[in-house]
Design an enzyme around this catalytic site. Structure first.
Site, PDB file in Angstrom:
ATOM      1  CE1 TYR A 185      44.761  41.250  31.907  1.00 11.89           C
ATOM      2  CE2 TYR A 185      45.392  40.900  34.182  1.00 11.89           C
ATOM      3  CZ  TYR A 185      45.262  40.435  32.890  1.00 11.89           C
ATOM      4  OH  TYR A 185      45.645  39.147  32.578  1.00 11.89           O
TER       5      TYR A 185
ATOM      6  CG  ASP B  99      42.326  27.313  37.538  1.00 15.11           C
ATOM      7  OD1 ASP B  99      42.006  27.692  38.684  1.00 15.11           O
ATOM      8  OD2 ASP B  99      42.813  28.082  36.681  1.00 15.11           O
TER       9      ASP B  99
ATOM     10  CE1 TYR C 125      44.595  35.507  32.774  1.00 18.73           C
ATOM     11  CE2 TYR C 125      43.490  34.742  34.752  1.00 18.73           C
ATOM     12  CZ  TYR C 125      44.429  35.536  34.144  1.00 18.73           C
ATOM     13  OH  TYR C 125      45.233  36.359  34.917  1.00 18.73           O
TER      14      TYR C 125
ATOM     15  CE  LYS D 248      40.143  34.726  40.489  1.00 22.89           C
ATOM     16  NZ  LYS D 248      40.437  36.140  40.314  1.00 22.89           N
TER      17      LYS D 248
END
Ligand code: PMP
Length: 421
Positions: free
Chosen positions: A15, A234, A142, A263
Site C-alpha cells: 500500500y 468477517d 473491505y 489479526k
C-alpha cells in the site's frame, strides 16, 4: 548504511507509492505499546500495527510459548496429520464462539480466511445440487486483497486496476432504521440465487471506521436466516475485543453461519487465519464423491508456531485484566470524544468499543487520498505516535496494554494538531 537506506535498495512496501512515499522508519525493538527506531526514538503504536496487536509488542509470555513450540514442532503438513495446538485452539475458540460453530478450518491470513468462507458457501450450494452464485455485501466493504476477497469488497481505488476481472456482487447500503425494510425485501427478491451475505460487523474498518448499529445488523441477519441465505461474519478486524465485547457477533442475537478471524488471533505475533462454520455446512461436504471435497489448503495451514502464539494470546485475552483494560480504554476514549466533539475542525467523531474515529473537516468530501492525510501522518510521527489516517479520518486503535500516560499523550497531540494544522 542504516536500515532505511538498505531497505530502499531492495524492498517494495505494501500500500505504498514507492516514488513519493517518505522513506520507511527502521524499527529495531518493541515493548508494550511502544516501537523503537535505530536511534532509540519511541513511537506509540496507536494503530496496533495494522490492527493486529492486542497485548503489546514482544510480549514475554507469547515469546516464551512461541520459543518453546519452536523446539518441539515447527511445522507439519496439515492434510493427513494433526497436532496438539491445532486441536486445542479449535476446542477453546469454539467454546467461546456462537454455539452453532462446530468446525475450524485453518489458513494463514485474513484474506485467505475470507477466501475459504466464500468457497465454503458457493460449494455448499453446489454440493446440495442447488447452484447459487450471487453474493451480497455492503457498499464500501473491505474483506482483503486476494481476488475473491477483493470481489466481495466495495469497488474502490484499491480494486480499480482489477475491477473488470472481479466477479459480480450485489452491494447494499448499511442497514438503518429507514432502509431496513427495503434491504429485507431486496434480499427476499434475490434469495433463490443467493449463496451468502458477507459483512464486517458494526465497523467497516478500511472504509474509514464507518460504524453502524447492531440492532439493524441483527434484523438483517434474522431476515437472512429466515430466507435461508448463509451469513459470513468477517471478524478479521473486529474479533478479540475491538468492539468492546470478545467478538462483534456478541452484540447481535442471530448467529452467523461462518466466522473469519486473523489479526488479533495471535495477538499480532504470527500470521494465522481461521474460518469456522456450522455442522450444516461441514456436512454438505461429506460424500463418497471426491468432487464434493473442499479443495483448499495452504502450505502453512495450522502452523504450530503461529498456533502457539494464538493459544498464548488467548490465555492473555481471557484474563480479567485484559477486559478491564478494554473498559479503561473505552471510558477514556469516551471522555476525550466528549471534550473535542464540538471543535470546529471535527466533522464527526464516533466510537465502538476501543476504536475511536474522528473525521476532520477538509472543506471537501472525505477521501482516502485527502492531502490532509499525509500532513497528519507525518505530524504525529514527528511527535512519536503512529496514527495512520484513512483519508481525513484519524482513528485510535491501541493495544489493550497501552498506559493511561501513553493514551493521554496521544490525545494531547491530537488536540495540539487540531490547533496547529
Ligand atoms: N477483513 C477485514 C475486515 C480486514 O480489515 C482485513 C485487513 N485489514 C482483512 C479482511 C484482510 O486481512 P489480511 O490483511 O490479513 O489479509
Amino acid at each position: 548504511m542504516n536500515l532505511t537506506e538498505r531497505d530502499l535498495r531492495v524492498i517494495w512496501h505494501p500500500y505504498t507509492q514507492m516514488k513519493t512515499a517518505a522513506p520507511p522508519i527502521g524499527i529495531v525493538r518493541g515493548e508494550g505499546a511502544g516501537l523503537f527506531d535505530e536511534e532509540g526514538k519511541k513511537y506509540i503504536d496507536a494503530v496496533s500495527s495494522w490492527w493486529v496487536n492486542i497485548h503489546g509488542h514482544a510480549h514475554p509470555y507469547i515469546a516464551k510459548k512461541v520459543s518453546e513450540q519452536l523446539f518441539k514442532l515447527e511445522h507439519v503438513i496439515f492434510a493427513g496429520f494433526t497436532h496438539e495446538g491445532a486441536v486445542e485452539l479449535a476446542e477453546r475458540l469454539l467454546a467461546i464462539l456462537p454455539n452453532n460453530q462446530q468446525k475450524v478450518f485453518y489458513s494463514d491470513n485474513g484474506s485467505t480466511a475470507i477466501e475459504v468462507a466464500i468457497k465454503m458457501c458457493l460449494q455448499y450450494w453446489l454440493n446440495k445440487g442447488d447452484q447459487r452464485t450471487k453474493i451480497v455485501a455492503f457498499k464500501n466493504a473491505y474483506h482483503g486483497d486476494t481476488f475473491g476477497a477483493m470481489a466481495v469488497s466495495g469497488r474502490s481505488a484499491f480494486t480499480k486496476a482489477f475491477d473488470s476481472l472481479l466477479f459480480e456482487v450485489e452491494f447494499i447500503d448499511l442497514p438503518n432504521e429507514q432502509n431496513i425494510e427495503s434491504l429485507k425485501s431486496h434480499i427476499s427478491h434475490l434469495k433463490s440465487q443467493l449463496a451468502c451475505f458477507i459483512f464486517e460487523p458494526l465497523v467497516q474498518g478500511s472504509a474509514g471506521m464507518i460504524m453502524y448499529e447492531a440492532e439493524y445488523l441483527n434484523q438483517l441477519m434474522a431476515h437472512c436466516r429466515q430466507e435461508n441465505v448463509l451469513m459470513i461474519d468477517d471478524e478479521v478486524f473486529t474479533g478479540f475485543g475491538r468492539t468492546g465485547k470478545r467478538f462483534a457477533c456478541d452484540h447481535v442475537q442471530v448467529q452467523p453461519d461462518i466466522l473469519c478471524f486473523s489479526k488479533g488471533l495471535t495477538g499480532g505475533t504470527m500470521a494465522l487465519g481461521l474460518t469456522t462454520c456450522t455442522q450444516q455446512i461441514y456436512d454438505a461436504f461429506l460424500s463418497e464423491d471426491k468432487l464434493k471435497t473442499l479443495f483448499h489448503g495452504h502450505s502453512f495451514t495450522a502452523n504450530p508456531v503461529a498456533i502457539a502464539a494464538a493459544l498464548a494470546s488467548l490465555d492473555l485475552f481471557l484474563e480479567p485484566a485484559t477486559a478491564a483494560n478494554m473498559q479503561r480504554i473505552e471510558a477514556s476514549h469516551r471522555q476525550f470524544a466528549a471534550k473535542i466533539e464540538h471543535h470546529p475542525k471535527i466533522k464527526t467523531i464516533r466510537q465502538t468499543g476501543t476504536i475511536l474515529a474522528m473525521e476532520w473537516e477538509t472543506g471537501d468530501n472525505t477521501s482516502y487520498f485527502s492531502s490532509l492525510r499525509d500532513k497528519l501522518y507525518h505530524y504525529f510521527l514527528a511527535e512519536g505516535i503512529i496514527l495512520r489516517p484513512l483519508g481525513n479520518v484519524i482513528y485510535i486503535l491501541p493495544p489493550y496494554c497501552i498506559t493511561d500516560a501513553e493514551l493521554g499523550y496521544v490525545y494531547s497531540k491530537i488536540e495540539q494538531a487540531l490547533e496547529e494544522i
